[in-house]
Design an enzyme around this catalytic site. Structure first.
Site, mmCIF file in Angstrom:
data_model
loop_
_atom_site.group_PDB
_atom_site.id
_atom_site.type_symbol
_atom_site.label_atom_id
_atom_site.label_comp_id
_atom_site.label_asym_id
_atom_site.label_seq_id
_atom_site.Cartn_x
_atom_site.Cartn_y
_atom_site.Cartn_z
ATOM 1 N N GLU A 159 0.844 -1.213 0.000
ATOM 2 C CA GLU A 159 0.000 0.000 0.000
ATOM 3 C C GLU A 159 0.880 1.265 0.000
ATOM 4 O O GLU A 159 0.515 2.288 0.585
ATOM 5 C CB GLU A 159 -0.961 0.043 1.204
ATOM 6 C CG GLU A 159 -1.819 -1.185 1.385
ATOM 7 C CD GLU A 159 -2.914 -1.345 0.339
ATOM 8 O OE1 GLU A 159 -3.095 -0.443 -0.490
ATOM 9 O OE2 GLU A 159 -3.582 -2.389 0.349
ATOM 10 N N GLY A 160 2.023 1.192 -0.643
ATOM 11 C CA GLY A 160 2.975 2.312 -0.642
ATOM 12 C C GLY A 160 3.897 2.175 0.556
ATOM 13 O O GLY A 160 3.431 2.009 1.678
#
Length: 596
Positions: free
Chosen positions: A404-405
């Site tokens: 998610e980054g």
């Protein structure tokens, strides 16, 4: 629209405890939902941890099907497409409690219900939603999300996968390689991002998984953790995708990817909560049973220190996650009441709180790593053994700081998005930042304030810490202007200050609201945790503030800002930290579990 319902406002507006949602506010329906999910985890997942660790991918699919039968895959899907159409807080709650046993299952669940389904419910046409969403909501089909490529990780928009329109204009041919694709081994549908011609931005497509249509996968990846979560490379070789399967419009893929990740970030933070509760409970039980030097190790100050710190991080994480979830839910309903479609309202609602989502992702993923690490330490040699659940919890926790980054990207995003909001006039940072200049020039008051009321000093401390952020980030913006993006060390330091403010404030507001509801005497431990979290936040903020100031300011300006930093991080009455930790750990040891 009321300013309070905007993201990032917590920094410049005082939030009252009555205005936030806390886990103790769950409705009866939400408590029933929580208990049902817990029961599912305790019955189906927890007793079978070893199967997940032995890479039993088929078992992960079996558990997903059982979750589908309970309706757990359809919580956030609108009723029109076979879902339960429940609110954002419900979605986060299910994500929280379903994720406590094993990262293998929660990765499969999160990828399917989040990035595997959401892009269609949020961006799909009516036809696309009618065709695909009911199958995904019921578990007849499982979804996966193909964004990352060998050369495009954090720089998601740099992907090389190509989509070429056929001569007759009926379909696109997609060719390229995707990697780290969760659920790739068993999914029926991919959300695929590809570039058309030399477009600046990628485009999203809904692609059915048919091996005869030029789709192939590599073997399962061998990973440090989340071992029974199917993760493969996926290859597309002139895969035909009908033009009507383009998601949203051409070139909108990067936006879809970013918005899907915003939702993913708060859900990932939620997915790190129940694992912390279970690790703390396991550690408490073990320390009550394990005898050394003729006493249970729970009697030792060194163990109590760990339990108190673990619980405090978990408590702050819960406070912040549910505060933000409710903020998003309220924002969505405001949008809907103004006549916006559910799709658009949810998109804009989450996007509005993208800063908070990034903050939570970073803070809670780092807390679960620390918590599992301390869990191993409390278990000692046994913690290092596969016979106890600690080592798998530690391995599973490690991925949360990457997907998610990465946390580095999310730190820079949080500050970058805040500065952008200020420039658009959505959050007034400039006014308060310029007031700080005056504040620093003025002579400080030497009166000792009356701090008789609960948290009076702590709340004042929070408002001073906000001044530290405005002073440090404001100073950096003034010095570097648009080139601040290149000063990653300063951005990361500012982000750490921002994160600690939101987390500490959330813990204090939750506890203040609880005190008004239950009375201070009944929540001594929660008061202790809120104070402990703030004390540690002040330390981090002092260190990060100093590091920044001495790196970008010189001479008189530097001296002035360091003086301001000392003023803004100074307690009038220091808390007794050793005593506070004793209070928290005594309760956990007596109850033999995480009990807040």
């Amino acid at each position: 629209m009321d300013d309070k319902t905007r993201g990032g406002q917590f920094l410049v507006k005082e939030t009252k405890c009555e205005d936030i949602f806390i886990p103790e506010d769950f409705t009866e329906e939400q408590k029933m939902m929580r208990d049902m999910v817990r029961e599912f985890v305790d019955k189906e997942l927890w007793p079978n941890k070893d199967r997940f660790e032995k890479k039993d991918y088929a078992f992960t699919v079996e558990c997903m099907q059982k979750a589908a039968e309970l309706g757990l895959l359809s919580i956030s899907v609108p009723e029109a497409y076979g879902g339960m159409g429940m609110g954002f807080v419900d979605t986060v709650l299910v994500c929280d409690y379903i994720s406590g046993a094993t990262g293998s299952f929660s990765s499969a669940f999160g990828a399917h219900t989040g990035i595997g389904t959401l892009p269609i419910t949020l961006y799909g046409t009516e036809e696309q939603k009618q065709k695909y969403v009911p199958k995904l909501a019921s578990g007849e089909w499982f979804g996966a999300y193909c964004l990352t490529e060998p050369g495009a990780g954090s720089d998601a928009n740099s992907g090389k996968t190509k989509a070429v329109l056929s001569e007759d204009g009926t379909h696109y041919k997609i060719t390229g390689q995707k990697m780290w694709i969760t659920n790739a081994g068993f999914c029926s549908l991919f959300i695929v991002f590809a570039r058309i011609e030399d477009d600046k931005n990628i485009t999203g497509f809904i692609v059915e998984n048919n091996p005869e249509n030029g789709i192939s996968t590599n073997e399962e990846e061998h990973k440090l953790g989340i071992r029974a979560s199917s993760t493969r490379q996926v290859f597309f070789n002139e895969t035909k995708v009908p033009v009507e399967n383009m998601l949203s419009e051409r070139g909108n893929g990067f936006k879809i990817a970013m918005n899907a990740l915003n939702v993913g970030r708060i859900k990932l933070a939620a997915a790190c909560l129940d694992s912390q509760r279970r690790i703390i409970t396991g550690s408490a039980k073990y320390s009550n049973e394990r005898v050394q030097f003729n006493v249970p190790i729970a009697k030792f100050g060194a163990i109590r220190y760990k339990l108190a710190e673990m619980a405090t991080s978990c408590y702050a994480g819960e406070s912040a996650v549910y505060r933000a979830a409710k903020s998003i839910e309220e924002r969505i309903s405001i949008r809907e009441s103004e006549g916006t479609s559910h799709q658009e309202a949810e998109l804009k609602g989450v996007e509005e709180f993208a800063i908070e989502c990034a903050i939570l992702k970073v803070a809670v993923s780092e807390d679960i790593q620390n918590c599992s690490d301390e869990g191993i330490q409390i278990f000692g040699g046994m913690g290092f053994s596969e016979d106890t659940p600690m080592e798998s919890a530690w391995r599973d926790a490690r991925i949360t700081r990457i997907y998610e980054g990465t946390n580095e990207i999310n730190r820079m995003l949080a500050v970058g998005m805040l500065i952008k909001k200020a420039m658009k006039g959505h959050v007034d940072l400039l006014g308060p930042a310029s007031k700080i200049q005056e504040d620093l020039m003025s002579i400080p008051s030497f009166d000792t304030p009356d701090y008789a009321e609960l948290f009076a000093e702590e709340k004042e401390m929070i408002s001073k810490l906000k001044k530290v952020f405005l002073m440090v980030a404001g100073g950096a913006v003034q010095k570097y202007g648009p080139n601040l993006d290149n000063e990653q060390q300063l951005l990361i330091a500012s982000a750490d200050i921002l994160i600690e403010i939101y987390m500490a404030e959330s813990a204090i507001l939750r506890t203040e609201k609880l005190a008004k509801k239950l009375g201070e005497d009944n929540i001594k431990e929660q008061i202790a945790m809120a104070k402990l979290y703030l004390y540690k936040a002040v330390d981090i903020i002092t260190q990060k503030g100093k590091e920044s100031i001495i790196s970008f300011a010189e001479g008189d300006e530097q001296r002035m800002m360091l003086m301001g930093l000392r003023r803004y991080t100074k307690y009038t009455n220091m808390p007794n930290i050793v005593e506070i930790r004793r209070t928290i750990s005594a309760k956990i040891i007596a109850e033999n579990r995480y009990c807040f």
